[in-house]
Scaffold this motif. Sequence first.
Motif, PDB file in Angstrom:
ATOM      1  N   UNK A 104       0.835  -1.207   0.000  1.00  0.00           N
ATOM      2  CA  UNK A 104       0.000   0.000   0.000  1.00  0.00           C
ATOM      3  C   UNK A 104       0.864   1.249   0.000  1.00  0.00           C
ATOM      4  N   UNK A 105       1.948   1.225   0.766  1.00  0.00           N
ATOM      5  CA  UNK A 105       2.859   2.376   0.804  1.00  0.00           C
ATOM      6  C   UNK A 105       3.467   2.636  -0.568  1.00  0.00           C
ATOM      7  N   UNK A 106       3.829   1.557  -1.269  1.00  0.00           N
ATOM      8  CA  UNK A 106       4.406   1.713  -2.609  1.00  0.00           C
ATOM      9  C   UNK A 106       3.375   2.262  -3.592  1.00  0.00           C
ATOM     10  N   UNK A 107       2.159   1.764  -3.508  1.00  0.00           N
ATOM     11  CA  UNK A 107       1.100   2.268  -4.390  1.00  0.00           C
ATOM     12  C   UNK A 107       0.854   3.750  -4.121  1.00  0.00           C
ATOM     13  N   UNK A 108       0.887   4.154  -2.869  1.00  0.00           N
ATOM     14  CA  UNK A 108       0.715   5.571  -2.542  1.00  0.00           C
ATOM     15  C   UNK A 108       1.866   6.412  -3.087  1.00  0.00           C
ATOM     16  N   UNK A 109       3.078   5.874  -3.079  1.00  0.00           N
ATOM     17  CA  UNK A 109       4.223   6.612  -3.635  1.00  0.00           C
ATOM     18  C   UNK A 109       4.115   6.763  -5.145  1.00  0.00           C
ATOM     19  N   UNK A 110       3.783   5.675  -5.816  1.00  0.00           N
ATOM     20  CA  UNK A 110       3.812   5.663  -7.284  1.00  0.00           C
ATOM     21  C   UNK A 110       2.530   6.197  -7.916  1.00  0.00           C
ATOM     22  N   UNK A 111       1.421   6.122  -7.211  1.00  0.00           N
ATOM     23  CA  UNK A 111       0.141   6.658  -7.659  1.00  0.00           C
ATOM     24  C   UNK A 111      -0.274   6.122  -9.039  1.00  0.00           C
ATOM     25  N   UNK A 112      -0.321   4.802  -9.184  1.00  0.00           N
ATOM     26  CA  UNK A 112      -0.699   4.218 -10.485  1.00  0.00           C
ATOM     27  C   UNK A 112      -2.208   4.191 -10.677  1.00  0.00           C
TER      28      UNK A 112
END
Length: 240
Positions: A104-112
């Motif tokens: 979830x943290x990675x998805x929030x960073x990358x905003x795909x």
Amino acid sequence: MTDQLEPMPGDWQRALAIVAHPDDLEYGCASAVAIWTDAGREVSYLIATRGEAGIDSLPPAESGPVREREERASAAVVGVHTVEFLGHADGVIEYGTALRKDLAAAIRRHRPELVITLNPDDTWGGTYWNTPDHRAVGRAVLDAAADAGNRWIFPDTEAEPWAGVRWVAVAGSDSPTHAVDVTDGLERGVRSLMEHRAYIEALTTEDPEAYARNLIEGFAREEARRFGGRPAVTFRLFNH
């Protein structure tokens, strides 16, 4: 008459591909990534492990850096320049809130808008048992895509919540719904897998190029029957 698959959506700009190991994306999916980056779309890779337990003849401390280098080179072949490794232990990834939080943290960073992962089902084709890492990561990705948009779940991540994931696309599914015509990406898909030379040479005595070409072209030809005769990479698409 074989049911024909729908084309993958094209109205997106950013994708994040999340898998367990270096090479997971290269066994078929990379050809589609080449098509997307050619169209000007941004695709990033997030790998849960460094694949350090994947080469029997190399101890993990040696194998991990080799496989990380091979994955970065492989990604570059298909136009991907951002590759991150989470550092979970290869072979023993556990599904749970810790993994969901990392994703979830990675998805929030990358905003795909599009999230891509690998088959989380128990088997491949009902015949081959899937690995625990694939099952754990695939299922966690499907959950984390929703977690990322909920400000009350994992509220202490560095990046702000991101509710912009529109689809999760599962590659290697036994029940695909959509496909990508990879006619123009197939050769780069082959070359992308070939970058995993140390892994392939430990896996088979077959020439690495012949091995990669037979697999990638074979997969794409097999799926063509469900996509108007065009070589294809298939996905099961989940809406968010």
